[in-house]
Enzyme design. Structure first.
Site, short mmCIF file in Angstrom:
data_model
loop_
_atom_site.label_atom_id
_atom_site.label_comp_id
_atom_site.label_asym_id
_atom_site.label_seq_id
_atom_site.Cartn_x
_atom_site.Cartn_y
_atom_site.Cartn_z
CB SER A 78 -0.90 0.02 1.22
OG SER A 78 -1.65 1.22 1.22
CE LYS A 114 -3.04 -2.54 -0.24
NZ LYS A 114 -3.92 -2.33 -1.31
CG HIS A 126 -4.76 -1.17 3.86
ND1 HIS A 126 -5.07 -0.60 2.65
CD2 HIS A 126 -3.91 -0.30 4.46
CE1 HIS A 126 -4.44 0.56 2.53
NE2 HIS A 126 -3.73 0.76 3.62
CG ASN A 127 -7.31 -1.80 -0.42
OD1 ASN A 127 -6.28 -1.64 0.23
ND2 ASN A 127 -7.34 -1.71 -1.73
CD GLU A 183 -7.61 2.64 0.05
OE1 GLU A 183 -6.50 2.15 0.37
OE2 GLU A 183 -8.05 2.58 -1.12
C1 6PG Z 1 -3.27 1.26 -1.61
C2 6PG Z 1 -4.55 1.40 -2.38
C3 6PG Z 1 -4.39 0.76 -3.72
C4 6PG Z 1 -5.42 1.19 -4.75
C5 6PG Z 1 -6.78 0.63 -4.51
C6 6PG Z 1 -7.89 1.52 -4.99
O1 6PG Z 1 -3.35 0.70 -0.52
O2 6PG Z 1 -2.24 1.71 -2.09
O3 6PG Z 1 -5.59 0.78 -1.70
O4 6PG Z 1 -4.33 -0.61 -3.52
O5 6PG Z 1 -5.42 2.55 -4.90
O6 6PG Z 1 -6.82 -0.55 -5.23
O7 6PG Z 1 -9.03 0.81 -4.80
P1 6PG Z 1 -10.40 1.12 -5.53
O8 6PG Z 1 -10.13 1.24 -6.99
O9 6PG Z 1 -11.25 -0.06 -5.22
O10 6PG Z 1 -10.89 2.39 -4.93
#
Ligand code: 6PG
Length: 471
Positions: free
Chosen positions: A130, A184, A187-188, A191
């Site tokens: 990330s 991960k 984590h998302n 996010e």
């Molecule tokens: C990170 C982000 C990265 C990416 C996501 C965006 O941790 O660096 O999460 O993995 O920007 O895949 O996710 P979406 O396209 O689902 O918003």
């Protein structure tokens, strides 16, 4: 310049792959990069400088340049591209070689690949990475999973390249199999939750109390110097100061209100449903991305369906202070939900996760880095089996101290007709988690009434069925 004894090879020289190669190179490691696209190879070779880094579009040369046992990492889009890279490199690999998938792969795919490759004697690591482009270049947070022995082989490279927080590396081996990709994914999910909460705060400031972009920028900047200090609040402040190149507007006002997604947040919600772990803040965030894409219908319905006029009559400063507390409350709820999910998953999949370490490697480099993560890692340090962050002594105080504020903010939002599902879901999560009694007895009764599904009693063990009506 070519090297025949490269420490590691990277397949996929898109922005993320190239940046990570340069990052590895900055720390003195020798790396060969491979991409079928010659322009990407050229770009890497141009940027390589004096680093022991070079790119090639010949797979044979790529493989020949690796020292044995070979370590091949890939940074390609999740899904079929990962399988096709594995298929391409496999004929060149020998027993004991290592493949590393550094993309956002679904953990079930990682499990499948892990099994297929270990049957062939090839080691496989699934590593969540990330931090976006600049993280890859200057220090990401890395979440490695797979056989620990295989990780030992690349540990020094990853540790050198990872972000640092208080001189600690934002990479720690997490667990076997798909542990890294699972962490991960969550984590998302977090996010998504945080992004939704922040965008609701923006809505309340913009439509609710009528602030302009500059005022909103100042508030987010101020928040970033306080308890909300985090990467997402920081970039949000930046976003509000960006001018549109082609008009006199701020760029934010020229961006369509339809959010796209690659789906990792949705995976988190799906998987949480599967494991029966409540994640309402994250679910709300996924739903709101979906709702945003119903743009045409929203435009049409806005002409038919009326409600309050989306203005909140209040004093600016006290409202903004309340909002800061409400956002803080909801952020704690989003982390609590994600961490609880990891606790359950760790047991279910035998990941043996150390949640303190998860919180620690998220303190720097990644998208959800926030000062709150220091408090979260301390909470797991004190009690590695903490069932929920809400009951940690420090975090429970933080939550209790901001509950009046989130209630007040939600009340204002409801009265003015501004949708705040992320804040509402966070408060409802708190209110239900702290409820000794919930009306689920009625749900049990209803199930038994219409389907003879039985129910349990509070005064006697066993399962019971009642003939509720006489037919
Ligand atoms: C990170 C982000 C990265 C990416 C996501 C965006 O941790 O660096 O999460 O993995 O920007 O895949 O996710 P979406 O396209 O689902 O918003």
């Amino acid at each position: 310049m070519n090297y025949s004894e490269c420490d590691i090879g990277m397949v996929g020289l898109g922005v993320m792959g190239r940046n990570l190669v340069l990052n590895f190179g900055d720390h003195g490691f020798s790396i060969v990069g491979f991409d079928k696209d010659k322009s990407k190879v050229e770009e890497l070779n141009k940027e390589a400088g004096t680093r022991k880094v070079f790119g090639t579009s010949s797979l044979a040369e790529f493989i020949k340049s690796l020292k044995k046992p070979k370590a091949v990492m890939m940074l390609v889009p999740a899904g079929a591209p990962v399988d096709s890279v594995i298929e391409d490199v496999l004929p060149y690999l020998e027993q004991g070689d290592l493949i590393i998938d550094g993309g956002n792969s679904h953990f079930t795919d990682t499990n499948k690949r892990f099994k297929e490759l270990s049957d062939k004697g090839i080691h496989f690591l699934g590593v969540g990475i990330s931090g976006g482009e600049s993280g890859a270049r200057f220090g990401p947070s890395m979440m490695p999973g797979g056989p620990e022995k295989a990780y030992e082989r690349v540990k020094s490279i990853f540790e050198a390249a990872a972000a640092k927080f208080n001189n600690e590396n934002c990479v720690i081996y997490l667990g076997p199999g798909s542990a890294g990709h699972y962490v991960k994914m969550v984590h998302n999910g977090i996010e998504y939750g945080l992004m939704q909460i922040i965008s609701e705060a923006y809505d309340l400031m913009k439509r609710g109390i009528g602030l302009n972009n500059q005022q909103i920028q100042e508030i987010f900047s101020r928040w970033n110097r306080g308890k909300l200090q985090s990467y997402l609040i920081e970039i949000t402040a930046d976003i509000f100061s960006k001018k549109d190149q082609d008009s006199d507007y701020q760029l934010i006002d020229k961006i369509l209100d339809e959010a796209k997604q690659k789906g990792t947040g949705k995976w988190t919600s799906e998987e949480a449903m599967e494991m029966q772990v409540p994640l309402p803040t994250i679910d709300a965030a996924v739903s709101m991305r979906d709702m945003s894409s119903f743009k045409l219908e929203r435009e049409q319905s806005s002409k038919i369906l009326y409600g309050p006029d989306q203005r909140i009559e209040t004093d600016y400063e006290p409202f903004v202070k309340q909002l800061e507390d409400a956002v803080y409350f909801a952020m704690i709820a989003a982390y609590s939900q994600g961490m609880t999910m990891l606790k359950v998953a760790s047991k279910e999949y035998n990941y043996n996760l150390n949640l303190k370490n998860v919180a620690k490697i998220w303190r720097g480099g990644c998208i959800i880095r926030a000062s709150l993560l220091e408090i979260i890692s301390n909470a797991y340090e004190k009690n590695p089996n903490l069932p929920n962050l809400f009951i940690d002594d420090v975090l429970s105080k933080e939550i209790l101290n901001s509950q009046d504020e989130i209630r007040a903010i939600i009340k204002s939002a409801v009265e003015s007709g501004i949708p705040v599902p992320g804040l509402m879901a966070s408060l409802a999560y708190f209110d239900s988690y702290r409820s000794e009694w919930l009306p689920a007895n009625l749900v049990q009764a209803q199930r038994d009434y219409f389907g003879a599904h039985t129910y349990e009693r509070v005064d006697e063990k066993g399962t019971f069925h009642t003939q509720w009506n006489h037919v």
